[in-house]
Design a protein around this motif. Structure first.
Motif, PDB file in Angstrom:
ATOM      1  N   HIS A  53     -16.725   6.228 -28.864  1.00 16.27           N
ATOM      2  CA  HIS A  53     -17.178   4.931 -28.367  1.00 16.27           C
ATOM      3  C   HIS A  53     -16.022   4.042 -27.920  1.00 16.27           C
ATOM      4  O   HIS A  53     -16.255   2.893 -27.550  1.00 16.27           O
ATOM      5  N   HIS A  81     -16.042   5.301 -20.196  1.00 20.21           N
ATOM      6  CA  HIS A  81     -15.482   4.516 -21.307  1.00 20.21           C
ATOM      7  C   HIS A  81     -14.354   3.628 -20.808  1.00 20.21           C
ATOM      8  O   HIS A  81     -13.675   3.954 -19.831  1.00 20.21           O
ATOM      9  N   GLY A  89     -20.980   5.416 -21.638  1.00 19.50           N
ATOM     10  CA  GLY A  89     -21.409   6.442 -22.581  1.00 19.50           C
ATOM     11  C   GLY A  89     -21.968   7.692 -21.936  1.00 19.50           C
ATOM     12  O   GLY A  89     -22.471   8.566 -22.631  1.00 19.50           O
ATOM     13  N   SER A 179     -24.948   3.375 -31.007  1.00 19.86           N
ATOM     14  CA  SER A 179     -24.254   3.639 -32.257  1.00 19.86           C
ATOM     15  C   SER A 179     -24.706   2.662 -33.337  1.00 19.86           C
ATOM     16  O   SER A 179     -24.804   1.457 -33.102  1.00 19.86           O
ATOM     17  N   ARG A 204     -20.968   1.251 -27.074  1.00 18.18           N
ATOM     18  CA  ARG A 204     -21.852   1.635 -28.194  1.00 18.18           C
ATOM     19  C   ARG A 204     -22.887   2.699 -27.830  1.00 18.18           C
ATOM     20  O   ARG A 204     -23.219   3.536 -28.659  1.00 18.18           O
TER      21      ARG A 204
END
Length: 594
Positions: A53, A81, A89, A179, A204
Motif C-alpha cells: 500500500h 502507487h 492499487g 486495507s 489503501r
C-alpha cells in the motif's frame, strides 16, 4: 556512529536524492528515487521495494540508515502507487508488475553501468513476494536478496474472504478491497505511525485481481523455492498482524540457496524495516549484504541438474509405476480410460492420443483453438480440453514468441544486418508463420525445420497456402544434430527454438543443439528460446497423457529458468529480455550471440 535497539541514528548525513522515471514493458513511465553512492569505493547498487500500500518515500530512510555508503540506492513507486501512474492499487496482473520489476532492474543496470551481478534487492511484504517471484521466474543473477515479512499469506480475518473475493471477481470482474490495517498494527514507532496516517500517497485499496494473483504467485514460489539459488536473507516479524508465519518458514525450508539466513524478530510488527527497534534488523541486513559483496559472484552451476537435482528427482518419482490396485493407481487408470473415451468424440483429444499430446499436430490444434467434435457434446468436451491451463499457457507463449520475434527482426534491421531466420523444430509452423506475417520487418529468408515428415508436409502446405514460398522453406532435419545445424546456409541472424528442449531431460542434447546454432551464427546474432520452469499439472501429464515418442508416458523434467539460461550462456549467448505467462508456466527469452 553505532546504533542501539532504542534508536536509529544515521551513519552519515542524509544522502542527496534524485528523482526520475523509466519506461516499462508497455511504455508506462514509472517513478523512482535514486541516491548515489557516497563512499570512496563504489561496490554496486541496492534496490528497495516498498510494501503493497506504500511507495518509495516509505523506504527512503533505509538509504541512509543502512550505512552502506559504497552502494547506490534505488526505490520505485510500483505501478498504481505513489507518484507512478495507473488506477490506485491496480495493475493488469501480478505478472505485469513482476515484468515491471525486471524492466526496472535492467534500467538501473543500463543507466548506472552496474552489472546485475552487483545488485542487491531489499523488499518488504507484497514487494517481497514480487521480488521472490521475479527471482524465481526470471532468474536474474543478482548478488543478494533480503525479504522482510514477505506476504506469502495475508491474514484476511473474515472467514472465507479469499473465496468470496475470487467468486465476486469471477462474476463481476475486477473490484477493489480496502486495507483494514491500522498504522498502530504495523509498527511501534510513533513517527512512522503518524507519517503513515497523514501520507496522501498511501494507497489503501488493492485490486481483486492483484490480491488473488498475489496468493497464487506466493503459493507457487513457496512450493518451488528450490529453484532459487540467490543468497537470501529472510526477516520474520515475530508479532505480525498482517501476514502468516508458516509459509515464510516453509519458503525458507524449501529455499535452494547455498547461502541463506532466517531471523525471527521477537515483538516486531509487520513493518519490519520501519519498526521502532529496526536497528536490530538493519544490522543483520547490513552484515549480510557486506558479506555477499565481500566474495566474488559465484552462482550455482546447474548445467548437470539432469543428473543430480531436485527436478530430476521429481521426474523420477513421476516415472515410477504405481500399484495398479492402490487408490492412486486406480484413479489414474480411470483418468486414462476417460481420455480414451473422450477421444471418441473430441477432435483435440483424438489428435493427442494418435500423435502424442506433445506432438506438433496437437500443438497446432491447440494454437488454432477451435473446438471440434462429435455433436454438441463432443464440441463441449473439446472446448474443456482446449481450456486446460497448460494449453492456455501454450497460446500465451505463442503471443510472446510473436512479440520477441518481431523485436528481434527490428533489432537486426536497425543494426543494418541481414535478417535470415531459422526455426530448428517448428512443428507445423503455425506460430512462426504467424509471427512472420505480423512482424514489422519481413525477414530476408526463413528456414523452418522439423524431424517429423508429418510436420514438414503440413508446414509446406501452410507456406504455400499463405503465399510465402518465395522466401520461406521447410526441411526435415534433426534439431539435435549440432554439426548439421552449424553447416546451415545462409547463416541465421535469428534462430528460434520453441517447445523443444522442454521435452528432453538430457542437458547434453540441449548443449549440442545450442552449440550448433551458435557455430552457425555470426556475433550479435539473436536467439529466441522457450522454457517451462513450472507446471501445475505435471502428475496428470505423466500419469494420463502420452508423448510423440511411441506412445510412452509424457514425463517432463522441468528446467528452472536459471538452469536453462546457464545452458544458453554456456553456448555463447547473453540473455537480453524475457516474457512469462501469468501462471508462471512458459517463458520466452531473447538472447544475443556474444
Amino acid at each position: 556512529m553505532l546504533q542501539t535497539a532504542d534508536s536509529v541514528q544515521p551513519f552519515s548525513t542524509a544522502r542527496p536524492m534524485r528523482e526520475s522515471e523509466f519506461a516499462s514493458h508497455d511504455g508506462t513511465r514509472l517513478f523512482y528515487r535514486m541516491w548515489p553512492a557516497t563512499g570512496a569505493s563504489p561496490k554496486g547498487a541496492v534496490i528497495l521495494l516498498h510494501r503493497g500500500h506504500e511507495h518509495s518515500g516509505r523506504v527512503a530512510h533505509l538509504a541512509t540508515e543502512l550505512g552502506l555508503d559504497d552502494f547506490a540506492f534505488y526505490a520505485w513507486d510500483a505501478r498504481g502507487h505513489g507518484r507512478s501512474p495507473g488506477e490506485r492499487g491496480y495493475s493488469p496482473s501480478f505478472a505485469a508488475s513482476t515484468h515491471d520489476l525486471d524492466c526496472f532492474v535492467r534500467h538501473v543496470s543500463e543507466t548506472s553501468g552496474v552489472s546485475v551481478e552487483d545488485i542487491a534487492v531489499i523488499a518488504q511484504s507484497v514487494g517481497a513476494v514480487l521480488a521472490t517471484t521475479w527471482v524465481h521466474d526470471y532468474a536474474p543473477p543478482i548478488r543478494a536478496l533480503v525479504l522482510a515479512s514477505p506476504a506469502f499469506s495475508v491474514k484476511l480475518y473474515v472467514p472465507f474472504a479469499k473465496e468470496g473475493i475470487a467468486l465476486w471477481d469471477k462474476l463481476k470482474g475486477t473490484f477493489f478491497v480496502n486495507s483494514y490495517v491500522k498504522a498502530r498494527f504495523l509498527t511501534h514507532d510513533p513517527e512512522r505511525i503518524a507519517s503513515y496516517e497523514s501520507d496522501p500517497l498511501i494507497t489503501r485499496p488493492i485490486a481483486s485481481n492483484i490480491l488473488l494473483q498475489l496468493y497464487e504467485a506466493a503459493a507457487r514460489v513457496v512450493a518451488d523455492a528450490r529453484a532459487i539459488t540467490v543468497p537470501t536473507q529472510l526477516l520474520i516479524s515475530g508479532s505480525d498482524w498482517v501476514v502468516r508465519h508458516a509459509p515464510q518458514h516453509r519458503f525458507y525450508e524449501n529455499l535452494g540457496s547455498r547461502i541463506k539466513e532466517r531471523h525471527v524478530l521477537a515483538g516486531f510488527y509487520h513493518d519490519t524495516l520501519g519498526e521502532k527497534d529496526r536497528a536490530i534488523a538493519l544490522a543483520e541486513v547490513r552484515r549480510f549484504i557486506d558479506a555477499c559483496f565481500a566474495e566474488p559472484w559465484a552462482p550455482a552451476d546447474l548445467r548437470t541438474a539432469h543428473i543430480q537435482g531436485y527436478t530430476k528427482d521429481e521426474a523420477d518419482r513421476l516415472a515410477s509405476p504405481l500399484d495398479a490396485t492402490s487408490p492412486r493407481g486406480i484413479y489414474w487408470a480411470l483418468s486414462r480410460l476417460n481420455i480414451k473415451i473422450g477421444a471418441l468424440v473430441s477432435e483435440g483429444i483424438r489428435t493427442g492420443v494418435k500423435t502424442g499430446f506433445d506432438s506438433g499436430s496437437t500443438l497446432d490444434y491447440v494454437y488454432e483453438n477451435k473446438p471440434r467434435g462429435l455433436g454438441p457434446g463432443g464440441r463441449l468436451i473439446d472446448k474443456v480440453f482446449l481450456e486446460a491451463i497448460g494449453w492456455r499457457g501454450i497460446r500465451q507463449r505463442k503471443l510472446h514468441l510473436q512479440e520477441l520475434i518481431d523485436r528481434a527482426l527490428q533489432r537486426l534491421k536497425a543494426a543494418g544486418r541481414s535478417t535470415h531466420m531459422l526455426d530448428i523444430a517448428a512443428g507445423h509452423g503455425r506460430y512462426v508463420l504467424d509471427a512472420i506475417e505480423t512482424a514489422a520487418v519481413r525477414p530476408d529468408s526463413a528456414r523452418l525445420q522439423d524431424y517429423s515428415s508429418i510436420n514438414v508436409d503440413a508446414g509446406r502446405n501452410s507456406i504455400a497456402t499463405r503465399g510465402l514460398s518465395d522466401f520461406v522453406s521447410f526441411r526435415q532435419q534433426d534439431a539435435f544434430d549440432g554439426e548439421g545445424l552449424a553447416a546451415i546456409t545462409p547463416a541465421p541472424d535469428l534462430a528460434i527454438v520453441s517447445g523443444l528442449y522442454e521435452l528432453f531431460s538430457d542437458n547434453a542434447l540441449i548443449a549440442a543443439s545450442l552449440d550448433g546454432i551458435a557455430r552457425a551464427m555470426q556475433p550479435h546474432g539473436l536467439l529466441v528460446y522457450t522454457n517451462q520452469p513450472w507446471h501445475p499439472q505435471l502428475e496428470m501429464i505423466a500419469r494420463a497423457l502420452t508423448s510423440h515418442r511411441g506412445g510412452e508416458a509424457w514425463v517432463m523434467r522441468r528446467r528452472t529458468q536459471e538452469e536453462m539460461d546457464q545452458l544458453v550462456a554456456a553456448a555463447g549467448f547473453r540473455k537480453i529480455e524475457q516474457r512469462i505467462d501469468q501462471w508462471g508456466i512458459f517463458t520466452v527469452s531473447l538472447a544475443e550471440r556474444v
